[in-house]
Design a protein around this motif. Structure first.
Motif, PDB file in Angstrom:
ATOM      1  N   ASP A  33       0.865  -1.177   0.000  1.00  0.00           N
ATOM      2  CA  ASP A  33       0.000   0.000   0.000  1.00  0.00           C
ATOM      3  C   ASP A  33       0.905   1.232   0.000  1.00  0.00           C
ATOM      4  N   PRO A  34       1.508   1.536  -1.168  1.00  0.00           N
ATOM      5  CA  PRO A  34       2.410   2.689  -1.223  1.00  0.00           C
ATOM      6  C   PRO A  34       1.635   3.979  -0.952  1.00  0.00           C
ATOM      7  N   GLY A  35       2.372   5.016  -0.687  1.00  0.00           N
ATOM      8  CA  GLY A  35       1.748   6.326  -0.581  1.00  0.00           C
ATOM      9  C   GLY A  35       1.349   6.832  -1.957  1.00  0.00           C
ATOM     10  N   PRO A  36       1.173   8.138  -2.077  1.00  0.00           N
ATOM     11  CA  PRO A  36       0.784   8.711  -3.380  1.00  0.00           C
ATOM     12  C   PRO A  36       1.788   8.427  -4.488  1.00  0.00           C
ATOM     13  N   VAL A  37       3.041   8.201  -4.097  1.00  0.00           N
ATOM     14  CA  VAL A  37       4.083   7.881  -5.081  1.00  0.00           C
ATOM     15  C   VAL A  37       4.678   6.517  -4.742  1.00  0.00           C
ATOM     16  N   ALA A  38       4.461   5.537  -5.602  1.00  0.00           N
ATOM     17  CA  ALA A  38       5.027   4.193  -5.418  1.00  0.00           C
ATOM     18  C   ALA A  38       6.454   4.197  -5.948  1.00  0.00           C
ATOM     19  N   ARG A  39       7.361   3.544  -5.209  1.00  0.00           N
ATOM     20  CA  ARG A  39       8.791   3.589  -5.541  1.00  0.00           C
ATOM     21  C   ARG A  39       9.300   2.192  -5.873  1.00  0.00           C
ATOM     22  N   ILE A  40       9.956   2.084  -7.026  1.00  0.00           N
ATOM     23  CA  ILE A  40      10.454   0.786  -7.480  1.00  0.00           C
ATOM     24  C   ILE A  40      11.812   0.954  -8.136  1.00  0.00           C
ATOM     25  N   TYR A  41      12.717   0.024  -7.804  1.00  0.00           N
ATOM     26  CA  TYR A  41      14.040  -0.024  -8.428  1.00  0.00           C
ATOM     27  C   TYR A  41      14.188  -1.384  -9.087  1.00  0.00           C
ATOM     28  N   VAL A  42      14.529  -1.386 -10.377  1.00  0.00           N
ATOM     29  CA  VAL A  42      14.730  -2.627 -11.121  1.00  0.00           C
ATOM     30  C   VAL A  42      16.138  -2.617 -11.708  1.00  0.00           C
ATOM     31  N   CYS A  43      16.872  -3.692 -11.477  1.00  0.00           N
ATOM     32  CA  CYS A  43      18.242  -3.781 -11.967  1.00  0.00           C
ATOM     33  C   CYS A  43      18.257  -3.936 -13.486  1.00  0.00           C
ATOM     34  N   GLY A  44      19.097  -3.141 -14.120  1.00  0.00           N
ATOM     35  CA  GLY A  44      19.133  -3.107 -15.571  1.00  0.00           C
ATOM     36  C   GLY A  44      20.176  -4.034 -16.168  1.00  0.00           C
ATOM     37  N   ILE A  45      20.426  -3.846 -17.433  1.00  0.00           N
ATOM     38  CA  ILE A  45      21.291  -4.738 -18.200  1.00  0.00           C
ATOM     39  C   ILE A  45      22.764  -4.393 -18.017  1.00  0.00           C
ATOM     40  N   THR A  46      23.610  -5.384 -18.289  1.00  0.00           N
ATOM     41  CA  THR A  46      25.017  -5.147 -18.575  1.00  0.00           C
ATOM     42  C   THR A  46      25.123  -5.197 -20.093  1.00  0.00           C
ATOM     43  N   PRO A  47      25.361  -4.068 -20.747  1.00  0.00           N
ATOM     44  CA  PRO A  47      25.136  -3.969 -22.195  1.00  0.00           C
ATOM     45  C   PRO A  47      26.281  -4.480 -23.057  1.00  0.00           C
ATOM     46  N   TYR A  48      26.448  -5.812 -23.042  1.00  0.00           N
ATOM     47  CA  TYR A  48      27.456  -6.381 -23.944  1.00  0.00           C
ATOM     48  C   TYR A  48      26.829  -7.280 -24.992  1.00  0.00           C
ATOM     49  N   ASP A  49      25.490  -7.315 -25.045  1.00  0.00           N
ATOM     50  CA  ASP A  49      24.785  -8.075 -26.070  1.00  0.00           C
ATOM     51  C   ASP A  49      23.354  -7.550 -26.117  1.00  0.00           C
ATOM     52  N   ALA A  50      22.611  -7.949 -27.128  1.00  0.00           N
ATOM     53  CA  ALA A  50      21.276  -7.401 -27.323  1.00  0.00           C
ATOM     54  C   ALA A  50      20.272  -7.991 -26.327  1.00  0.00           C
ATOM     55  N   THR A  51      19.099  -7.372 -26.262  1.00  0.00           N
ATOM     56  CA  THR A  51      18.025  -7.792 -25.361  1.00  0.00           C
ATOM     57  C   THR A  51      17.478  -9.148 -25.783  1.00  0.00           C
ATOM     58  N   HIS A  52      17.555 -10.132 -24.892  1.00  0.00           N
ATOM     59  CA  HIS A  52      16.966 -11.421 -25.217  1.00  0.00           C
ATOM     60  C   HIS A  52      15.626 -11.595 -24.502  1.00  0.00           C
ATOM     61  N   ILE A  53      14.936 -12.683 -24.804  1.00  0.00           N
ATOM     62  CA  ILE A  53      13.592 -12.905 -24.272  1.00  0.00           C
ATOM     63  C   ILE A  53      13.596 -12.988 -22.750  1.00  0.00           C
ATOM     64  N   GLY A  54      14.678 -13.508 -22.166  1.00  0.00           N
ATOM     65  CA  GLY A  54      14.768 -13.550 -20.714  1.00  0.00           C
ATOM     66  C   GLY A  54      14.741 -12.160 -20.111  1.00  0.00           C
ATOM     67  N   HIS A  55      15.520 -11.228 -20.717  1.00  0.00           N
ATOM     68  CA  HIS A  55      15.462  -9.834 -20.277  1.00  0.00           C
ATOM     69  C   HIS A  55      14.038  -9.293 -20.405  1.00  0.00           C
ATOM     70  N   ALA A  56      13.460  -9.508 -21.569  1.00  0.00           N
ATOM     71  CA  ALA A  56      12.137  -8.946 -21.848  1.00  0.00           C
ATOM     72  C   ALA A  56      11.105  -9.456 -20.856  1.00  0.00           C
ATOM     73  N   ALA A  57      11.193 -10.734 -20.479  1.00  0.00           N
ATOM     74  CA  ALA A  57      10.244 -11.290 -19.518  1.00  0.00           C
ATOM     75  C   ALA A  57      10.378 -10.602 -18.164  1.00  0.00           C
ATOM     76  N   THR A  58      11.607 -10.337 -17.742  1.00  0.00           N
ATOM     77  CA  THR A  58      11.816  -9.651 -16.469  1.00  0.00           C
ATOM     78  C   THR A  58      11.250  -8.243 -16.499  1.00  0.00           C
ATOM     79  N   TYR A  59      11.574  -7.473 -17.525  1.00  0.00           N
ATOM     80  CA  TYR A  59      11.107  -6.085 -17.564  1.00  0.00           C
ATOM     81  C   TYR A  59       9.600  -6.006 -17.804  1.00  0.00           C
ATOM     82  N   ASN A  60       9.048  -7.019 -18.451  1.00  0.00           N
ATOM     83  CA  ASN A  60       7.600  -7.079 -18.612  1.00  0.00           C
ATOM     84  C   ASN A  60       6.910  -7.216 -17.257  1.00  0.00           C
ATOM     85  N   ALA A  61       7.486  -8.026 -16.359  1.00  0.00           N
ATOM     86  CA  ALA A  61       6.894  -8.210 -15.028  1.00  0.00           C
ATOM     87  C   ALA A  61       6.800  -6.884 -14.288  1.00  0.00           C
TER      88      ALA A  61
END
Length: 409
Positions: A33-61
């Motif tokens: 039950d966040p306040g008026p502003v919900a706060r979320i941190y999601v760990c991003g990529i290490t950019p040494y190759d293109a976005t694969h389906i595993g990445h996409a599934a995580t960011y989709n969640a």
């Protein structure tokens, strides 16, 4: 560093539901039950190759998390990093004879394109490790000065024993942690460490590798975990609502990051919920860059696959489940997209009010996207069989699917 453009999220009638989601630290559902502003941190990529389906599934969640919160009329403060300097990136650049910074920039740009195509809502702050270094150095110095870190041959390590809550994110015992540490970037067998699990905070400059001024730490570059801690504390503060990523980040990354932050602030916990997406496999093995068994989002797009179908393929699996990508998964998603688009293209249809509430309830219940898809399937089947007399229904369904599932019909 800039993120990608945001797609418009249609406003829906009524009120969204508060989110109940699985917390790795407690092993069960928690009601957020966040306040008026919900706060979320999601760990991003290490950019040494293109976005694969595993990445996409995580960011989709975590895109679904944002959409659930937006539907409750909250604002969302979403922060994501890019680990744009790290051993895997440097190794790939050396292998391919590329400048590491140019490789990182190239792959980050492609990631942005993929996220835009998939209609992933962008973070408010999108921060690279390199640009975060001026904020990382003082944190490492503080940990050292307070006795929570120590030097070893010029490198600086965090002492996991300085945090009484260490181990509460993953719930693993020391033996399991040591195995995973060795597999996931740690160095548990290095002589001289106080505890084999102690992670590196600052790596002293190595010949032929990039380094930065670390003040009293000397020249070097940051460790993996402190990068996310510095960015999260700077923009979100302690006690934010969700720390997110793939299930392979629960240990060591999220465990270590939580301990860094808790030692620095004396507060607990770093995040109210630690939320982890399952792994996607290909040909029976987890999809990973190191194994090379990857299905790239950009390749699918180049082959003419509608990004909405890719997104539906992701949504067909519960975010916490481990699952396997197959040609059939994609074919089913393409067929579903065609059925839904045909259903909303008619001038009227069955009432959509109950469907909107079913989608809301499904997503509020630990992001149960498969149940939401089934509800839309039922409405589309009724539309195909009997139609309806509600002239506004197709438009309501189209807006709800866009707003809550991120699929443009």
């Amino acid at each position: 560093m800039h993120a990608w453009p945001a797609s418009e999220v249609p406003a829906l009638p009524g009120q969204g539901r508060d989110l109940r989601i699985h917390d790795t630290a407690t092993g069960g559902l928690v009601s957020l039950d966040p306040g008026p502003v919900a706060r979320i941190y999601v760990c991003g990529i290490t950019p040494y190759d293109a976005t694969h389906i595993g990445h996409a599934a995580t960011y989709n969640a975590f895109d679904l998390v944002q959409r659930v919160w937006l539907d409750t009329k909250r604002q969302v403060h979403y922060v994501q990093n890019v680990t744009d300097v790290d051993d895997p990136l440097l190794e790939r650049a050396q292998r391919d004879g590329l400048d590491w910074a140019a490789l990182a920039e190239q792959e980050t740009a492609l990631f942005r394109e993929d996220m835009t195509a998939l209609r992933m809502l962008p973070p408010r702050q999108y921060i690279g490790a390199v640009e975060a270094i001026p904020g990382i150095v003082p944190l490492v110095e503080r940990l050292r000065d307070m006795g929570a870190a120590y030097e070893l041959e010029g490198d600086v390590y965090f002492s996991v024993e300085s945090d009484p809550h260490f181990g509460k994110v993953s719930g693993l015992d020391a033996a399991a942690m040591r195995l995973l540490s060795a597999e996931r970037g740690g160095d548990p067998d290095r002589p001289g460490k106080k505890n084999p699990l102690d992670p590196m905070l600052w790596m002293a400059a190595r010949e032929g590798e990039p380094s930065w001024d670390g003040g009293s730490l000397g020249r070097g570059r940051p460790g993996w975990h402190i990068e996310c801690v510095a960015i999260a504390l700077d923009h979100l503060g302690m006690g934010f609502d969700i720390q997110g990523g793939g299930s392979d980040l629960a240990f060591p990354h999220h465990e270590m990051g939580a301990s860094h932050a808790q030692a620095l602030t004396g507060e607990f916990p770093m995040a109210k919920a630690y939320v982890h997406a399952g792994m996607v496999a290909l040909d029976g093995e987890k999809m990973s860059k190191s194994k090379g068994n990857l299905v790239f989002v950009s390749k699918l797009r180049r082959d003419g696959v509608d990004p909405a179908a890719i997104r539906l393929a992701l949504l067909a699996h519960h975010y916490r489940a481990d699952w396997e990508w197959t040609d059939q998964v994609l074919q089913d998603a393409v067929a579903r997209l065609a059925r839904w688009r045909a259903a909303v293209s008619r001038p009227d249809g069955p009432s959509a009010e109950a469907l909107v509430e079913q989608i809301r309830e499904s997503l509020a219940n630990d992001l149960d996207a498969p149940a939401a898809l089934t509800a839309v399937d039922r409405w589309a089947a009724l539309q195909e069989q009997n139609g309806g007399t509600d002239e506004g229904a197709p438009g309501v369904v189209s807006r709800a699917v866009d707003a809550l599932l991120g699929v443009a019909l």
